[in-house]
Design an enzyme around this catalytic site. Sequence first.
Site, PDB file in Angstrom:
ATOM      1  N   LYS A 215      77.688  16.171   5.020  1.00 30.34           N
ATOM      2  CA  LYS A 215      76.234  15.997   5.071  1.00 30.34           C
ATOM      3  C   LYS A 215      75.756  14.881   4.144  1.00 30.34           C
ATOM      4  CE  LYS A 215      75.143  20.261   4.088  1.00 30.34           C
ATOM      5  NZ  LYS A 215      76.519  20.815   4.030  1.00 30.34           N
TER       6      LYS A 215
ATOM      7  N   ARG B  76      67.387  25.963   3.067  1.00 27.26           N
ATOM      8  CA  ARG B  76      68.708  26.583   3.026  1.00 27.26           C
ATOM      9  C   ARG B  76      68.681  28.002   3.595  1.00 27.26           C
ATOM     10  NH1 ARG B  76      68.750  27.389  -3.436  1.00 27.26           N
ATOM     11  NH2 ARG B  76      67.697  29.398  -3.529  1.00 27.26           N
TER      12      ARG B  76
ATOM     13  N   ARG C 297      91.544  18.263  -1.515  1.00 24.95           N
ATOM     14  CA  ARG C 297      91.132  17.270  -2.504  1.00 24.95           C
ATOM     15  C   ARG C 297      91.957  17.383  -3.779  1.00 24.95           C
ATOM     16  NH1 ARG C 297      84.740  18.685  -2.342  1.00 24.95           N
ATOM     17  NH2 ARG C 297      84.180  17.679  -0.370  1.00 24.95           N
TER      18      ARG C 297
ATOM     19  N   ARG D  92      82.284  30.128  -0.201  1.00 31.00           N
ATOM     20  CA  ARG D  92      81.128  29.263   0.057  1.00 31.00           C
ATOM     21  C   ARG D  92      80.746  29.278   1.525  1.00 31.00           C
ATOM     22  NH1 ARG D  92      82.808  23.570  -2.171  1.00 31.00           N
ATOM     23  NH2 ARG D  92      80.782  22.987  -1.284  1.00 31.00           N
TER      24      ARG D  92
END
Length: 215
Positions: free
Chosen positions: A13, A88, A127, A172
């Site tokens: 995003k 949100r 990552r 998450r």
Amino acid sequence: MRIVLVGPPGAGKGTQAAFLAKNLSIPHISTGDLFRANISQGTELGKQAKAYMDAGNLVPDEVTIAMAKDRMEQEDAAGGFLLDGFPRNVSQAEALDEMLKDAGMKLDAVLDLEVEEDEVVKRIAGRRVCRNDSGHVFHVTYAAPKTEGVCDTCGGELYQRGDDSEATVRNRLEVYHTQTEPIIAYYQGQGLLVTIPALGEVADVTRRAMEALKK
């Protein structure tokens, strides 16, 4: 144009918001940037947000909504904006509708960046960050270092941040499904939702989004 950008963590995003805002010549309004700006400037809203954050609590909707309203009323947003991270949840989406209605405005589109959950986990959990101050970021699949576990730039050790662990990412995602995903149905009911496949090169995803907006 007035656009809301939604999608799960890891959908890209922030990256897409920057490119789309530039292409459309409208400001990119990010919730994270709003918090940081208000806190660093010591505004009353910033002080309220910091108190909640320092206590490890979520910033209440009314504080987030007030920050967003203040930002959207600034001169550079008069011709449109791209919202990233706000709303949100459905309560914030309803508040945004009321704000825009009071100002004689409305949203033009809600772009939903669609990515499979396993791909999100792969993107984030893969990552690796350099422990040295350079902060260079690699990815075990998409941007692997020449030597496993070693930063190409400074030779520092690469590690996985706690926030990037698979367990944390899946948590998450659960929060996203519970709190944020319902706004997709909310905007779909208003005929505003446009789903954009978010796999592939960044430029390809931007092109899909721009083509969808033209329609």
